[in-house]
Design a protein around this motif. Structure first.
Motif, PDB file in Angstrom:
ATOM      1  N   LEU A 207       0.844  -1.195   0.000  1.00 22.23           N
ATOM      2  CA  LEU A 207       0.000   0.000   0.000  1.00 22.23           C
ATOM      3  C   LEU A 207       0.877   1.241   0.000  1.00 22.23           C
ATOM      4  O   LEU A 207       1.745   1.402   0.859  1.00 22.23           O
ATOM      5  CB  LEU A 207      -0.906   0.004   1.230  1.00 22.23           C
ATOM      6  CG  LEU A 207      -1.721   1.284   1.488  1.00 22.23           C
ATOM      7  CD1 LEU A 207      -2.761   1.486   0.386  1.00 22.23           C
ATOM      8  CD2 LEU A 207      -2.387   1.234   2.856  1.00 22.23           C
ATOM      9  N   TRP A 208       0.648   2.138  -0.982  1.00 19.61           N
ATOM     10  CA  TRP A 208       1.344   3.432  -1.075  1.00 19.61           C
ATOM     11  C   TRP A 208       0.335   4.531  -0.747  1.00 19.61           C
ATOM     12  O   TRP A 208      -0.769   4.552  -1.296  1.00 19.61           O
ATOM     13  CB  TRP A 208       1.899   3.647  -2.483  1.00 19.61           C
ATOM     14  CG  TRP A 208       3.079   2.772  -2.803  1.00 19.61           C
ATOM     15  CD1 TRP A 208       3.108   1.409  -2.859  1.00 19.61           C
ATOM     16  CD2 TRP A 208       4.404   3.196  -3.121  1.00 19.61           C
ATOM     17  NE1 TRP A 208       4.358   0.948  -3.178  1.00 19.61           N
ATOM     18  CE2 TRP A 208       5.184   2.036  -3.355  1.00 19.61           C
ATOM     19  CE3 TRP A 208       5.015   4.436  -3.237  1.00 19.61           C
ATOM     20  CZ2 TRP A 208       6.521   2.091  -3.689  1.00 19.61           C
ATOM     21  CZ3 TRP A 208       6.349   4.497  -3.579  1.00 19.61           C
ATOM     22  CH2 TRP A 208       7.097   3.330  -3.796  1.00 19.61           C
ATOM     23  N   VAL A 209       0.715   5.455   0.139  1.00 19.91           N
ATOM     24  CA  VAL A 209      -0.179   6.524   0.589  1.00 19.91           C
ATOM     25  C   VAL A 209       0.590   7.843   0.610  1.00 19.91           C
ATOM     26  O   VAL A 209       1.790   7.861   0.915  1.00 19.91           O
ATOM     27  CB  VAL A 209      -0.763   6.223   1.992  1.00 19.91           C
ATOM     28  CG1 VAL A 209      -1.708   7.337   2.430  1.00 19.91           C
ATOM     29  CG2 VAL A 209      -1.485   4.884   2.010  1.00 19.91           C
ATOM     30  N   GLY A 210      -0.111   8.945   0.312  1.00 19.34           N
ATOM     31  CA  GLY A 210       0.527  10.263   0.377  1.00 19.34           C
ATOM     32  C   GLY A 210      -0.513  11.372   0.394  1.00 19.34           C
ATOM     33  O   GLY A 210      -1.681  11.161   0.053  1.00 19.34           O
ATOM     34  N   PRO A 211      -0.104  12.608   0.761  1.00 20.02           N
ATOM     35  CA  PRO A 211      -1.040  13.739   0.786  1.00 20.02           C
ATOM     36  C   PRO A 211      -1.439  14.229  -0.600  1.00 20.02           C
ATOM     37  O   PRO A 211      -2.435  14.896  -0.755  1.00 20.02           O
ATOM     38  CB  PRO A 211      -0.262  14.812   1.559  1.00 20.02           C
ATOM     39  CG  PRO A 211       1.174  14.467   1.339  1.00 20.02           C
ATOM     40  CD  PRO A 211       1.235  12.971   1.249  1.00 20.02           C
TER      41      PRO A 211
ATOM     42  N   LYS B 134       1.613  13.047  -6.126  1.00 16.13           N
ATOM     43  CA  LYS B 134       3.043  13.049  -6.398  1.00 16.13           C
ATOM     44  C   LYS B 134       3.884  12.658  -5.192  1.00 16.13           C
ATOM     45  O   LYS B 134       5.089  12.461  -5.321  1.00 16.13           O
ATOM     46  CB  LYS B 134       3.472  14.449  -6.870  1.00 16.13           C
ATOM     47  CG  LYS B 134       2.781  14.917  -8.133  1.00 16.13           C
ATOM     48  CD  LYS B 134       3.216  16.334  -8.489  1.00 16.13           C
ATOM     49  CE  LYS B 134       2.502  16.848  -9.728  1.00 16.13           C
ATOM     50  NZ  LYS B 134       2.924  18.248 -10.064  1.00 16.13           N
ATOM     51  N   GLU B 135       3.282  12.567  -4.005  1.00 20.13           N
ATOM     52  CA  GLU B 135       4.058  12.362  -2.777  1.00 20.13           C
ATOM     53  C   GLU B 135       3.701  11.055  -2.076  1.00 20.13           C
ATOM     54  O   GLU B 135       3.817  10.956  -0.878  1.00 20.13           O
ATOM     55  CB  GLU B 135       3.813  13.530  -1.814  1.00 20.13           C
ATOM     56  CG  GLU B 135       4.226  14.877  -2.369  1.00 20.13           C
ATOM     57  CD  GLU B 135       3.927  16.013  -1.413  1.00 20.13           C
ATOM     58  OE1 GLU B 135       4.820  16.365  -0.618  1.00 20.13           O
ATOM     59  OE2 GLU B 135       2.788  16.548  -1.456  1.00 20.13           O
ATOM     60  N   MET B 136       3.270  10.046  -2.814  1.00 21.79           N
ATOM     61  CA  MET B 136       2.931   8.770  -2.192  1.00 21.79           C
ATOM     62  C   MET B 136       4.182   7.954  -1.878  1.00 21.79           C
ATOM     63  O   MET B 136       5.168   8.007  -2.625  1.00 21.79           O
ATOM     64  CB  MET B 136       1.998   7.965  -3.107  1.00 21.79           C
ATOM     65  CG  MET B 136       0.612   8.563  -3.256  1.00 21.79           C
ATOM     66  SD  MET B 136      -0.511   7.498  -4.183  1.00 21.79           S
ATOM     67  CE  MET B 136       0.260   7.547  -5.786  1.00 21.79           C
ATOM     68  N   LYS B 137       4.139   7.223  -0.781  1.00 22.78           N
ATOM     69  CA  LYS B 137       5.232   6.341  -0.400  1.00 22.78           C
ATOM     70  C   LYS B 137       4.659   5.079   0.240  1.00 22.78           C
ATOM     71  O   LYS B 137       3.531   5.060   0.719  1.00 22.78           O
ATOM     72  CB  LYS B 137       6.183   7.044   0.573  1.00 22.78           C
ATOM     73  CG  LYS B 137       5.555   7.489   1.867  1.00 22.78           C
ATOM     74  CD  LYS B 137       6.556   8.222   2.743  1.00 22.78           C
ATOM     75  CE  LYS B 137       5.921   8.685   4.039  1.00 22.78           C
ATOM     76  NZ  LYS B 137       6.891   9.399   4.912  1.00 22.78           N
ATOM     77  N   ALA B 138       5.461   4.011   0.219  1.00 20.06           N
ATOM     78  CA  ALA B 138       5.007   2.731   0.754  1.00 20.06           C
ATOM     79  C   ALA B 138       4.848   2.818   2.270  1.00 20.06           C
ATOM     80  O   ALA B 138       5.715   3.325   2.968  1.00 20.06           O
ATOM     81  CB  ALA B 138       6.010   1.631   0.391  1.00 20.06           C
ATOM     82  N   VAL B 139       3.694   2.337   2.784  1.00 19.56           N
ATOM     83  CA  VAL B 139       3.432   2.384   4.221  1.00 19.56           C
ATOM     84  C   VAL B 139       3.256   0.996   4.834  1.00 19.56           C
ATOM     85  O   VAL B 139       3.551   0.797   6.000  1.00 19.56           O
ATOM     86  CB  VAL B 139       2.199   3.254   4.530  1.00 19.56           C
ATOM     87  CG1 VAL B 139       2.430   4.687   4.120  1.00 19.56           C
ATOM     88  CG2 VAL B 139       0.943   2.713   3.851  1.00 19.56           C
TER      89      VAL B 139
END
Length: 603
Positions: A227-231, A234-239
């Motif tokens: 799962l990748w999440v970000g605000p 363009k700013e998603m990262k693996a969580v």
């Protein structure tokens, strides 16, 4: 000297002429814009978050837009870095949500509304209004033709060049090319997100947040799903990564807006497949705040049976509240279960002496599941146990109220949680002191020791962030209470850190000019007091400098490649988040020419 004065006078005349011409042009276009009052609007501005701007087709200047304003043919709408806006189309239930850093133009021609997505992303919900035969069609202009969105809910993003990425979430969409051919764009992806539903908010108890469940189907067998999440997109990262052979995982996400996607990889880490990017919002929900009776309250009855009055405060976005009362702690023998829409009190008649258990629950507009409040109890005493209270002599009543703006009822802190209160009264000369009661929403008010103060303000530290309830009593010199404020709820939250500034441009390598001068610019951050620039090479810090502006020029850097980082500091001295270092290249060539020897003179 006279020539210089003539030049200055001539320059002043030129500047004044340009100013007057601009002013007259602005007034003429302003009157043209006001003539839109005779034109039927295409849409209206709904929910607005942060700065949103509009530009009518007849003007060149951008204007701030507010909720409820009409939008006309040819108008452009753009959002800021943190801005969002909902546009509700006229005469139908269709709407679109424009995401941050986006620009769109709305036009009408040939019985349809056309959207031109210039940059950014948006979500269109046209499926809700497709049952209205009088509603105009809704299309998106793209480089490949017109995309018919009249019967679809879709997510649109500006791609490279003039391309637009279309993700059909519900309904049907089609592409009509210039040669008249039609192509079905209905999603054929085998990847399906089961939970949370795309573009749907997730509501949970603010006092007891839970992990958000993610469920899916369609990824290759034996793949590892992350799962990748970000605000932002363009700013998603693996969580978090799901367990092997599992099609679900749970992740703790803070309250607010999030973008997410699912990425499947093989055991070697190679990406096999990715889902589309979806948006969700984690909403904080509160049960009704109980005002009376308090926890474990002893209620002296003046008669038997006794009429018991319950009081509460309604939460935001609450569509329905339910009061339940039982006679046993196992909640099997129910006395009543009654629902309310707008009421804040209810009298339950004919209660016999004894102990009762009760709770308040809320139903919110975006959820069918109730938010259950805490079960509390109270005891109705026998009438003979009621002590006759000698009434004090009449006193002059004092009207006491909080002297604070609405925004002050949500208070932020940087180091230690604290609460500040201000209040006022109409007869201060009758008041000898003030009693302040401040307690957590989960505390028993009867166990709270009031604090006596002389001034009409009070500030104190609290144990933890959360929801608190405050009230003020005015007391005269004889110790009699002259007046009391209604209980006021306060939310105490930590002040969020500033976002990390970004070097401009956002992508690519930073490079010094041929004369060795390195000019660096970065995005301004609202609330930043100063910025710190760090220059490193091969992991060794070479320079750390503080700036008040958002640009600087570096000199005397030897040719080579450097790492540069930028961070912001707020008014409380707290450093912001730090973005990844950017590469700065100083070339080993120069455009400066060596001096040329023209003549040698020997005496």
């Amino acid at each position: 000297m006279k020539t210089q004065w003539k030049r200055l006078l001539f320059a002043a005349l030129i500047s004044s002429s340009v100013f007057l011409g601009t002013w007259f042009w602005y007034q003429s276009t302003d009157s043209s814009y006001s003539s839109n009052s005779n034109e039927k609007p295409l849409a209206y501005v709904g929910r607005v978050m942060n700065d949103i701007q509009r530009r009518p087709s007849s003007r060149l200047l951008w204007q701030i837009v507010n909720t409820g304003e009409p939008l006309y043919n040819g108008e452009a709408i753009r959002t800021s870095e943190q801005g969002e806006v909902r546009i509700q189309f006229a005469d139908s239930d269709r709407y679109l949500d424009l995401e941050p850093e986006s620009l769109i133009v709305i036009k009408k021609s040939e019985g349809e509304i056309a959207l031109d997505l210039m940059e950014g992303s948006l979500f269109v919900n046209a499926k809700e209004g497709n049952g209205d035969p009088a509603a105009p069609g809704l299309v998106l202009n793209s480089a490949n033709g017109k995309v018919d969105l009249s019967q679809a809910s879709a997510s649109l993003s500006k791609g490279k060049g003039n391309s637009v990425d279309v993700q059909v979430l519900e309904g049907k969409a089609s592409l009509k090319t210039e040669d008249g051919k039609s192509k079905d764009l209905t999603s054929t992806s085998v990847i399906k997100i089961l939970s949370p539903l795309p573009q749907k908010p997730v509501a949970m108890d603010a006092e007891s947040p839970q992990p958000v469940p993610f469920k899916w189907q369609g990824f290759p067998a034996n793949s590892q799903v992350t799962l990748w999440v970000g605000p932002t997109r363009k700013e998603m990262k693996a969580v978090k990564t799901a367990e092997a052979q599992k099609n679900e995982l749970s992740a703790i996400l803070p309250f607010g807006r999030h973008y997410y996607k699912l990425v499947a990889t093989n055991p070697e880490g190679k990406v096999l497949q990715e889902s589309n990017v979806y948006k969700t919002e984690i909403l904080a929900r509160y049960a009704p705040t109980v005002v009376f009776p308090t926890a474990d309250a002893q209620i002296p009855a003046d008669k038997s049976p006794f009429d018991m009055t319950f009081k509460w405060q309604k939460g935001d976005d609450t569509r329905q509240m339910t009061l339940e009362v039982w006679t046993d702690p196992s909640l099997k023998n129910r006395v009543t279960a009654k629902s309310f829409q707008k009421e804040d009190s209810f009298t339950l008649p004919s209660l016999k002496p004894g102990t009762y258990f009760w709770r308040m629950s809320s139903y919110y507009v975006d959820s069918d599941k109730p938010l259950l409040g805490k079960v509390q109890k109270f005891t109705v005493k026998e009438p003979e146990q009621v002590q006759v209270k000698v009434e004090p002599p009449p006193v002059v009543p004092v009207q006491v109220s909080f002297n604070m703006p609405e925004s002050s009822f949500t208070q932020y802190y940087t180091d230690t949680p604290q609460v500040g209160l201000n209040w006022k009264a109409d007869k201060n000369d009758q008041v000898a002191l003030w009693r302040v009661r401040l307690y957590g929403a989960d505390q028993d008010p009867s166990q709270v020791q009031p604090i006596e103060v002389k001034e009409t303000k009070f500030q104190t530290k609290v144990e933890k962030p959360g929801r608190y309830i405050a009230s003020i009593e005015a007391v005269n010199k004889d110790g009699q209470v002259l007046g009391t404020t209604p209980p006021q709820t306060l939310d105490v939250n930590p002040l969020p850190l500033l976002k990390a500034p970004q070097f401009l441009p956002f992508e690519g390598q930073l490079q010094a000019s041929m004369d060795g001068k390195s000019t660096l610019e970065w995005s301004p951050i609202e609330g930043a007091k100063e910025y710190w620039l760090v220059v490193s090479k091969n992991g060794k810090e070479l320079k750390r400098t503080k700036y008040a502006s958002t640009s600087t020029s570096l000199k005397n850097l030897l040719p080579g490649e450097y790492d540069v980082e930028i961070s912001a500091v707020d008014a409380h001295g707290r450093a912001s988040e730090t973005a990844s270092p950017r590469k700065l290249l100083v070339p080993d060539k120069s455009n400066l020419k060596a001096p040329t020897l023209k003549k040698i003179k020997v005496n």
